[in-house]
Write an enzyme that holds these catalytic residues in place. Structure first.
Site: not given
Length: 509
Positions: A54, A84, A196, A279, A282, A328, A413
């Site tokens: 791959y 990409h 990746n 609060y 405190r 990844f 994916e």
């Protein structure tokens, strides 16, 4: 010496910031070269023998079963980067991008990715010549890593896309020419090795956590100054109260409050003026402490991720195996960044409520909105509005990104982390919190002047008060408070100021 050696060693947040913010030069150690060369040799052997692996000689994502011919393998990698590179939105800041690059170098130096020396050195070249790739901030799903933004980083190595250079946005090709550098041509597997990974969300996270740690300490200091302005009761910080709760952050915060206020003449004991404080005074140890515990958890996750190998497939030189996995996937960082956003939001929530106690005459016993001539002057009325607005915005931003997932790549994916969205949101929350803390400091200093308490301040608070007054004077009458907030925020961003405080008092987190 202002340099960082990348040698497959363990890096820290400070190491990353040294390069990203302080622009330290980067050197490559011999150990990193040896590991890179071993992994590269395995890739070259695979290419020669033609085994289908791959990302080396197959397509990507849903195309993982499409085998690519040997003569097209280099084109495959360049096509990967160009296809990409489709991020959108504003550019990520320069320090974040430099952080991405040094994190990617550290990742690749481990010797599990198959990168070549030339490509590895090109990232070093861009860092050392201060050529910063243009990376749009939107477009990552956080699995398979930060694909789109890392592709934009990789374009610059090839002389494609745009970069920031000497204060201008220009073509990467021109910037490389200006520095006498040549574009690289990607070899087999190198495009995938570059994109990746989780380095974008991690770089954003590293910068956010560094600021969050400082803010956690500043929040104790601003709370302590407000406590003095309101003649707060210090019994609530009594050590044994917190020891029997057994929560680390709470114990440390109570210790901080005792140390900051130890020589104050403005604070009180219970029943001297009132029996109990609200609060927001405190419960400072309980509230701030819980956020600190979360910050420390996130810091641990990020320190691990800085040194993680997040590529796919991974090459194991000791046995020659090349195995596809899922390192990844950004889920560890995604959850941590969501947690950071929630934790830091709470610091602003309680700070804004203390601001309200300072400006509200029914709660403070001081003139309304800390103005001696109220009506004609609005004083600190609207800074409290601004703090409330920021707190409300944080509540929206603190909605977790990691609970969402949209399947991608034709369902190959089918679960993604949204870690980069979580990191971006956390970073924005941190910036908002910084502004709220700045407003609390200003309001507390104004209150101290109205009550003429400065000479009774603890030594730590007097130091901080004096630093504030060097930048922002007492507000006798209305003026443009935006400028005051900006000056106070600059002071909080001033590393020298923070170091001076750290030298005076050991604040725990």
């Amino acid at each position: 010496m202002n340099k960082l050696i990348i040698d497959s060693q363990h890096l820290t947040v400070k190491d990353v910031l040294k390069v990203s913010k302080n622009k330290a030069k980067v050197e490559i150690g011999e150990n990193a070269y040896q590991k890179i060369d071993k992994a590269r040799k395995i890739i070259e052997d695979i290419v020669e023998k033609g085994y289908p692996i791959y990302g080396i000689n197959t397509g990507f994502g849903k195309f993982c079963n499409v085998q690519i011919s040997k003569k097209e393998l280099k084109m495959l990698q360049e096509n990967l980067i160009m296809s990409h590179s489709c991020g959108v939105g504003d550019a990520l800041p320069e320090d974040i991008v430099r952080g991405i690059m040094i994190l990617r170098m550290n990742n690749l130096s481990k010797g599990y990715s198959g990168i070549s020396r030339e490509t590895f050195e090109q990232i070093q070249n861009l860092l050392n010549h201060e050529i910063t790739p243009f990376i749009p901030e939107q477009g990552s799903l956080g699995a398979s890593g930060d694909l789109a933004p890392l592709a934009h980083m990789s374009l610059a190595l090839m002389g494609l896309g745009e970069v920031f250079y000497k204060g201008q946005k220009i073509s990467a090709k021109k910037a490389l020419e200006e520095e006498g550098l040549k574009p690289i041509h990607l070899k087999e597997k190198e495009g995938l090795a570059l994109i990746n990974g989780t380095q974008v969300m991690t770089s954003i996270g590293v910068h956010a956590i560094a600021d969050a740690i400082k803010l956690a300490k500043f929040s104790d200091l601003s709370a302590a100054m407000t406590t003095e302005a309101l003649n707060g009761i210090t019994d609530a910080f009594y050590e044994e109260i917190h020891e029997i709760r057994n929560q680390t952050g709470q114990i440390k915060t109570a210790e901080n409050m005792r140390n900051i206020l130890k020589d104050s003449k403005n604070t009180t004991k219970q029943a001297e003026i009132r029996v109990q404080d609200a609060y927001t005074i405190r419960c400072i140890p309980q509230i701030h402490g819980a956020s600190k515990d979360a910050i420390n958890y996130v810091s641990d996750i990020l320190n691990k991720e800085i040194n993680a190998v997040t590529d796919n497939p991974l090459i194991f030189p000791e046995n020659g195996k090349v195995i596809s996995g899922g390192n990844f996937h950004g889920q560890p960082v995604a959850l941590a960044m969501d947690f950071l956003g929630i934790a830091v939001s709470e610091i602003a929530n309680v700070s804004e409520r203390r601001i309200e106690r300072l400006v509200n005459p029914q709660l403070s016993g001081m003139p309304a909105f800390l103005s001696n001539n109220g009506g004609l002057n609005s004083g600190y009325m609207i800074p409290q509005y601004v703090a409330a607005s920021l707190v409300s915005e944080n509540k929206v931003l603190a909605h977790p990104a990691s609970v969402d997932s949209i399947p991608s790549s034709a369902n190959q994916e089918d679960h993604v982390s949204m870690g980069t969205i979580a990191a971006r949101k956390a970073k924005q929350i941190v910036e908002n919190v910084k502004k709220v803390i700045a407003i609390e400091f200003l309001a507390a200093a104004q209150a101290i002047d109205i009550k003429d308490q400065k000479d009774n301040l603890s030594s730590t608070n007097r130091f901080i008060y004096d630093k504030i007054r060097e930048k922002v004077t007492f507000m006798e009458k209305d003026r443009i408070i935006h400028n005051d907030i900006i000056e106070m925020e600059k002071l909080l961003n001033d590393d020298k100021f923070f170091e001076e405080i750290e030298n005076k008092i050991d604040l725990k987190i």
